[in-house]
Design an enzyme around this catalytic site. Structure first.
Site, PDB file in Angstrom:
ATOM      1  N   GLY A  69     -34.161  13.717 -48.608  1.00 26.88           N
ATOM      2  CA  GLY A  69     -33.986  12.461 -50.250  1.00 26.88           C
ATOM      3  C   GLY A  69     -34.686  12.793 -50.986  1.00 26.88           C
ATOM      4  O   GLY A  69     -34.092  12.007 -52.152  1.00 26.88           O
ATOM      5  N   THR A  70     -35.901  13.335 -50.775  1.00 22.34           N
ATOM      6  CA  THR A  70     -36.651  13.296 -52.290  1.00 22.34           C
ATOM      7  C   THR A  70     -35.821  14.240 -53.019  1.00 22.34           C
ATOM      8  O   THR A  70     -35.783  14.109 -54.506  1.00 22.34           O
ATOM      9  CB  THR A  70     -37.929  13.997 -51.469  1.00 22.34           C
ATOM     10  N   ASN A 149     -38.698   0.711 -48.236  1.00 18.99           N
ATOM     11  CA  ASN A 149     -39.187   1.870 -46.906  1.00 18.99           C
ATOM     12  C   ASN A 149     -39.929   1.107 -46.453  1.00 18.99           C
ATOM     13  O   ASN A 149     -40.504   1.359 -45.116  1.00 18.99           O
ATOM     14  CB  ASN A 149     -39.237   3.196 -47.426  1.00 18.99           C
ATOM     15  N   GLN A 179     -32.993   4.422 -47.056  1.00 20.44           N
ATOM     16  CA  GLN A 179     -33.368   3.879 -45.506  1.00 20.44           C
ATOM     17  C   GLN A 179     -32.019   2.926 -45.118  1.00 20.44           C
ATOM     18  O   GLN A 179     -32.076   1.751 -44.369  1.00 20.44           O
ATOM     19  CB  GLN A 179     -34.528   2.501 -45.962  1.00 20.44           C
ATOM     20  N   SER A 197     -30.692  10.788 -46.269  1.00 19.95           N
ATOM     21  CA  SER A 197     -31.243  11.530 -45.761  1.00 19.95           C
ATOM     22  C   SER A 197     -31.394  11.864 -44.004  1.00 19.95           C
ATOM     23  O   SER A 197     -31.354  10.606 -43.326  1.00 19.95           O
ATOM     24  CB  SER A 197     -32.951  11.354 -45.803  1.00 19.95           C
ATOM     25  N   HIS A 199     -32.958  12.903 -41.263  1.00 19.91           N
ATOM     26  CA  HIS A 199     -34.178  12.389 -40.529  1.00 19.91           C
ATOM     27  C   HIS A 199     -34.512  10.974 -40.362  1.00 19.91           C
ATOM     28  O   HIS A 199     -34.988  10.580 -39.863  1.00 19.91           O
ATOM     29  CB  HIS A 199     -35.517  13.266 -41.227  1.00 19.91           C
ATOM     30  N   THR A 235     -28.590  28.670 -50.665  1.00 16.18           N
ATOM     31  CA  THR A 235     -27.972  29.043 -50.029  1.00 16.18           C
ATOM     32  C   THR A 235     -27.645  27.782 -48.852  1.00 16.18           C
ATOM     33  O   THR A 235     -29.065  27.913 -48.595  1.00 16.18           O
ATOM     34  CB  THR A 235     -27.867  30.131 -48.665  1.00 16.18           C
ATOM     35  N   CYS A 320     -44.862   8.261 -45.626  1.00 19.94           N
ATOM     36  CA  CYS A 320     -44.725   9.006 -46.906  1.00 19.94           C
ATOM     37  C   CYS A 320     -45.961   9.310 -47.277  1.00 19.94           C
ATOM     38  O   CYS A 320     -46.527  10.227 -48.302  1.00 19.94           O
ATOM     39  CB  CYS A 320     -44.104   8.618 -47.572  1.00 19.94           C
TER      40      CYS A 320
HETATM   41  N1  PLP Z   1     -36.524   7.148 -50.214  1.00 17.90           N
HETATM   42  C1  PLP Z   1     -37.023   6.477 -50.067  1.00 17.90           C
HETATM   43  C2  PLP Z   1     -36.532   4.826 -49.242  1.00 17.90           C
HETATM   44  C3  PLP Z   1     -37.763   6.949 -48.778  1.00 17.90           C
HETATM   45  O1  PLP Z   1     -37.095   6.057 -47.566  1.00 17.90           O
HETATM   46  C4  PLP Z   1     -37.452   8.174 -48.288  1.00 17.90           C
HETATM   47  C5  PLP Z   1     -39.335   8.543 -46.977  1.00 17.90           C
HETATM   48  O2  PLP Z   1     -39.518   8.205 -46.405  1.00 17.90           O
HETATM   49  C6  PLP Z   1     -37.361   8.832 -49.214  1.00 17.90           C
HETATM   50  C7  PLP Z   1     -36.466   9.085 -49.784  1.00 17.90           C
HETATM   51  C8  PLP Z   1     -37.477  10.622 -48.997  1.00 17.90           C
HETATM   52  O3  PLP Z   1     -36.799  11.148 -48.179  1.00 17.90           O
HETATM   53  P1  PLP Z   1     -37.281  12.594 -47.409  1.00 17.90           P
HETATM   54  O4  PLP Z   1     -38.548  12.420 -46.610  1.00 17.90           O
HETATM   55  O5  PLP Z   1     -35.632  13.050 -46.941  1.00 17.90           O
HETATM   56  O6  PLP Z   1     -37.529  13.329 -48.401  1.00 17.90           O
END
Ligand code: PLP
Length: 375
Positions: A69-70, A149, A179, A197, A199, A235, A320
């Site tokens: 997600g990042t 989050n 989220q 994301s 996970h 890749t 995080c």
């Molecule tokens: N955006 C939100 C709202 C999140 O809660 C998170 C992770 O907790 C992310 C982005 C980042 O996702 P990732 O852990 O897949 O990098």
């Protein structure tokens, strides 16, 4: 074990595990290779893309796999702002974004962008009108999360996107839906890009996806082999893409997910309200999947470990940030004493009222047993 930290991450579901293992074992080809092993990997990748795209509500040609997600947020925020640099100077976001949006917007200041961070109100909600008021005819991008989050606060991104476009058609709107994905309906409408994301929905860590509206003007920060139509070179991770798709398929019905989370969250809210001195930090309108509470005087970490000893897992602040103090609560103006005693409880699908009860019982015990180390 009662795991109530699903906003940090979720367990990998059996369907995902099977899909990943099977692809690792049987489908190791590079999807760019032109012989049969490559074609097989490419077919699995495209099938996985179609599944995830269907859940997002877009075409497979508009959905790109990323590392997380990042990374999706970085590509969108940097790429959309830079592509509008010739005429734009402003980027608008909220004051409670995940750092992958918040810090990326901040980094754009070094490139000459002026940034506006709209703070949440005291109750944790963000005023759409305030976001909208910050948009002018030289705004490149509005970037915001659909579900916070830490508190579960919700912003109606489809509505915001429509209003932004009425004011400035050239301004892009990015939605961090990490989220909200599979938990809440987020019709794409005028939204230009959306991050998700795996996970957070029982898929593997290390794979995310980015929706980019067809013909969107975006300048990807990456240079490389041109995979994912050039938006995310590198890749492709075919086994994790297959695992992501398997997790999406086995998530279950959105409506019954919300109903179960609402029942569990309501139960927890009622029980927490009955705990001596406890405070609920989540807005009343928050997603039922996340509840943020404070037990003033009881340090988050101490209570978290007390619960851990009883097999119950919740988060002290945002996972995080390694449990460091909450950005969201600080932006809401929550006092340091309340923020230091904050706990985040987050459900998955299906959520269980019995878990809410077990947690509330354990919190009651914590309040009694830890009273001697109250600060
Ligand atoms: N955006 C939100 C709202 C999140 O809660 C998170 C992770 O907790 C992310 C982005 C980042 O996702 P990732 O852990 O897949 O990098």
């Amino acid at each position: 074990m009662i795991y109530l930290d699903n906003a940090a991450t979720t367990s990998v579901c059996p369907e995902c595990r099977e899909a990943v293992c099977s692809a690792l074992q049987n489908c190791f080809g590079n999807p760019s290779s032109l012989y049969d092993l490559g074609l097989e990997a490419s077919r699995l990748l495209e099938r996985s893309r179609e599944t995830v795209a269907r859940a997002v509500g877009c075409g497979a040609g508009e959905l790109f796999f990323t590392g997380c997600g990042t990374e999706s947020n970085n590509i969108a925020v940097l790429g959309l702002a830079r592509a509008r640099k010739a005429w734009a100077r402003r980027v608008v976001t909220t004051g409670y974004e995940h750092p992958s949006v918040g810090e990326t917007v901040r980094a754009l200041e070094d490139e000459g962008f002026e940034t506006v961070f709209v703070k949440p109100r005291k109750d944790g909600t963000v005023d759409i009108d305030e976001l909208l008021a910050a948009v002018d005819d030289r705004t490149a991008l509005v970037a915001a999360m659909s579900v916070n989050n830490e508190t579960g606060a919700v912003i109606d991104l489809p509505r915001l996107a429509g209003l932004v476009k009425e004011k400035n058609r050239r301004c892009a709107v990015h939605c961090d839906n990490v989220q909200g994905f599979l938990k809440h309906k987020t019709p794409l409408g005028d939204i230009d890009s959306m991050s998700i994301s795996a996970h957070k929905v029982h898929g593997p860590k290390g794979i995310g996806a980015l929706y980019l509206r067809k013909n969107l003007n975006i300048k990807t920060p990456y240079h490389g082999g041109g995979q994912e139509k050039g938006y995310r070179s590198g890749t492709e991770n075919v086994p994790y893409a297959a695992g992501f798709a398997a997790a999406v398929e086995s998530w279950g019905d959105m409506g019954s997910g919300i109903a179960a989370a609402s029942a569990a969250c309501k139960r927890l809210r009622e029980r927490v309200a009955g705990l001596c001195g406890a405070v609920i930090n989540s807005p009343v309108s928050a997603s039922p999947y996340i509840l943020n509470i404070s037990l003033p005087g009881y340090k988050s970490e101490t209570v978290m470990h007390f619960l851990e000893m009883r097999g119950i897992y919740v988060s002290s602040g945002s996972a995080c940030s390694h449990g460091s103090s909450s950005r969201t609560l600080a932006a809401m103006g929550v006092s340091a004493a309340h923020a230091d005693s904050a706990l985040r409880i987050s459900f998955t699908n299906p959520a269980r009222e019995s878990d809410a009860d077990a947690l509330a019982d354990a919190l009651e015990a914590a309040i009694k047993e830890l009273v001697h180390i109250r600060v």
